[in-house]
Design an enzyme around this catalytic site. Structure first.
Site, PDB file in Angstrom:
ATOM      1  N   GLU A  25       0.836  -1.196   0.000  1.00  0.00           N
ATOM      2  CA  GLU A  25       0.000   0.000   0.000  1.00  0.00           C
ATOM      3  C   GLU A  25       0.876   1.253   0.000  1.00  0.00           C
ATOM      4  O   GLU A  25       1.982   1.265   0.540  1.00  0.00           O
ATOM      5  CB  GLU A  25      -0.876  -0.041   1.262  1.00  0.00           C
ATOM      6  CG  GLU A  25      -1.713   1.188   1.528  1.00  0.00           C
ATOM      7  CD  GLU A  25      -2.337   1.173   2.922  1.00  0.00           C
ATOM      8  OE1 GLU A  25      -3.375   1.817   3.094  1.00  0.00           O
ATOM      9  OE2 GLU A  25      -1.793   0.505   3.829  1.00  0.00           O
ATOM     10  N   LYS A  41     -10.182   0.988  -1.824  1.00  0.00           N
ATOM     11  CA  LYS A  41     -10.375   0.520  -0.449  1.00  0.00           C
ATOM     12  C   LYS A  41     -11.785   0.810   0.043  1.00  0.00           C
ATOM     13  O   LYS A  41     -12.296   1.929  -0.077  1.00  0.00           O
ATOM     14  CB  LYS A  41      -9.350   1.200   0.471  1.00  0.00           C
ATOM     15  CG  LYS A  41      -9.317   0.673   1.893  1.00  0.00           C
ATOM     16  CD  LYS A  41      -8.203   1.367   2.683  1.00  0.00           C
ATOM     17  CE  LYS A  41      -8.073   0.786   4.087  1.00  0.00           C
ATOM     18  NZ  LYS A  41      -7.000   1.464   4.844  1.00  0.00           N
ATOM     19  N   CYS A  69      -4.919  -3.283   3.880  1.00  0.00           N
ATOM     20  CA  CYS A  69      -4.610  -3.014   5.283  1.00  0.00           C
ATOM     21  C   CYS A  69      -5.815  -3.241   6.194  1.00  0.00           C
ATOM     22  O   CYS A  69      -6.159  -4.373   6.520  1.00  0.00           O
ATOM     23  CB  CYS A  69      -4.068  -1.582   5.407  1.00  0.00           C
ATOM     24  SG  CYS A  69      -3.403  -1.158   7.030  1.00  0.00           S
TER      25      CYS A  69
END
Length: 490
Positions: A255, A312, A363
């Site tokens: 990321e 995301k 994440c």
């Protein structure tokens, strides 16, 4: 009070990176024994204290991250809010502890409280769920049947059974069943956890370019992360050309490596992709032509560059999205870093790359139940978790996140690739075992041949159904206990 404090801390002490799955049900047993047959108000108080004793050390990485600039208040604040939800779980457990088959209802109530705090406020904060303490042990196999909610329920059920047995040993039948059923169920399910490469294999490379251990000093150092990872990727190119490493089918970078405006260009990444002759899967910040800002994962193709992407879905409150900006400025440096909120994606992350379908979550996504299951249901045969954990120093945060990836592997029946800027990067097999892993704050590339798997586990097929079933049981039990109490008073 001393007992619940000790139990809460023990729950932390048994959490990853320590592999002590058996501590969690013992800790829950103490909480269940203490709140049994008490009033809801007392149950809330004991649950709150238990939650503080667990979450304060578990979330110590927040203090490592923000403490030098903002003091202990962000750490204490998050722990307080999340402990309040555990307090609600304790109140519910106390209420239902007088019902027949009490351990079942106590476990359902606790998991219901976990579900609520995983959704509220500001999108929730699922860190510290009981399921995430079970990256090893017999309960992990239950993730393939009912996902994280069923694993949490199993831990809580054994704990409630033990607590009830200690308090009422003569009424042993129901508590013993509550203890034995999840354990036997987990052991029975292990042979059903598939690891065979029923959709072939893929050779993958994970690039960990490292980052300086600066904490908040990394806030404006995007170029450092980019350059470090381009350099590490160039080392991979050299290793492939020399024959030291076999050519991968694709390369995973973490990321926040790139930063792309509407033109979506990055000559260095394009050069690496062209030299290897394979696509990169790389994370970065992206601004679209309409001005929307995203945290995204992009397939970077040789010759053509920017390809398919995943945006995301679960944004970090007070970092990627900022509620109450003026107040948030007191506890978050990201208010000034990003003048507008990022915009979340709405679709499961599935990217076609190198002839396979790659399921992606970024994440924080890995803590949620609605990211990887839907990706597997849409045909992903391999999963990836690109992440940037360089903010958190040498804390346990990266290992806690790795434990979540291990559970997601079993839940979906897929191999999982974890690509972290500064570690821990890892290759996780479909049974949750870690076959390769890096150290924190090192530059290191991993290459591996991983199993690709098709088909759907029961957990993938059921989706959110286990959560809703347990929530109905928990809320129904609380309602029944309330009705029973009013009837007895009348």
């Amino acid at each position: 009070m001393a007992a619940v404090i000790a139990a809460g801390f023990a729950l932390y002490a048994g959490s990853p990176p320590r592999e002590a799955w058996w501590v969690a049900p013992l800790a829950m047993a103490v909480l269940a024994a203490v709140v049994r047959h008490r009033r809801a108000r007392a149950g809330f108080g004991y649950g709150l204290v238990f939650g503080f004793a667990f979450l304060l050390p578990l979330l110590g990485w927040l203090q490592d991250f923000l403490g030098a600039d903002f003091g202990p208040w962000p750490w204490l604040g998050v722990a307080a809010v999340e402990a309040a939800f555990i307090g609600l779980g304790g109140a519910g457990m106390a209420l239902v502890s007088r019902l027949p088959a009490a351990p079942v209802w106590m476990a359902a109530v606790f998991v219901t409280a976990e579900a609520v705090r995983s959704a509220f406020p500001f999108g929730g904060f699922p860190w510290g769920r009981l399921a995430f303490t079970q990256d090893t042990g017999p309960f992990l196999a239950l993730a393939a049947i009912g996902g994280a909610p069923l694993v949490s329920f199993a831990v809580a059920l054994v704990g409630a059974g033990l607590g009830t047995l200690v308090r009422a040993p003569r009424r042993w039948a129901v508590p013993v069943a509550a203890i034995a059923t999840p354990l036997l169920g987990g052991l029975t399910c292990w042979p059903l956890v598939g690891t065979d490469a029923n959709a072939g294999t893929a050779r993958v490379a994970i690039v960990q370019g490292n980052a300086p251990n600066l904490g908040l000093g990394l806030l404006y150092e995007d170029d450092v992360l980019h350059d470090n990872h381009v350099q590490a990727a160039q080392q991979l190119v050299a290793d492939v050309r020399s024959g030291r490493v076999a050519k991968p089918d694709f390369v995973l970078l973490p990321e926040q490596i790139g930063s792309w405006g509407p033109a979506r260009t990055d000559p260095e990444l394009s050069s690496v992709a062209s030299q290897l002759g394979v696509p990169l899967v790389v994370g970065g910040l992206g601004q679209d032509r309409d001005g929307q800002l995203h945290n995204q994962i992009v397939r970077w193709d040789p010759g053509t560059g920017f390809g398919d992407r995943y945006v995301k879905r679960h944004l970090v409150p007070f970092a990627e999205t900022i509620p109450m900006r003026e107040v948030a400025r007191l506890v978050s440096p990201f208010v000034d870093r990003f003048q507008s909120d990022m915009v979340p994606g709405e679709e499961p992350g599935v990217i076609d790359v190198a002839g396979l379908r790659l399921g992606v979550g970024i994440c924080y996504d890995v803590a949620y139940d609605d990211v990887f299951g839907p990706a597997a249901a849409q045909g992903a045969t391999l999963l990836a978790v690109p992440t940037n954990n360089a903010w958190y120093g040498h804390s346990e945060m990266s290992y806690q996140q790795l434990a979540m990836s291990r559970l997601r592997a079993v839940e979906t029946g897929r191999s999982v690739l974890v690509g972290a800027t500064s570690g821990v990067s890892a290759v996780v097999a479909p049974d949750g075992s870690v076959t390769a892993q890096t150290e924190l704050f090192t530059e290191q590339n991993l290459t591996a041949e991983v199993a690709l798997r098709a088909g759907r586990t029961p957990a993938t097929a059921l989706g959110s159904a286990p959560t809703w079933v347990l929530a109905v049981l928990g809320v129904g039990a609380v309602a029944a206990a309330g009705w029973r109490s009013r009837k007895s008073r009348a």
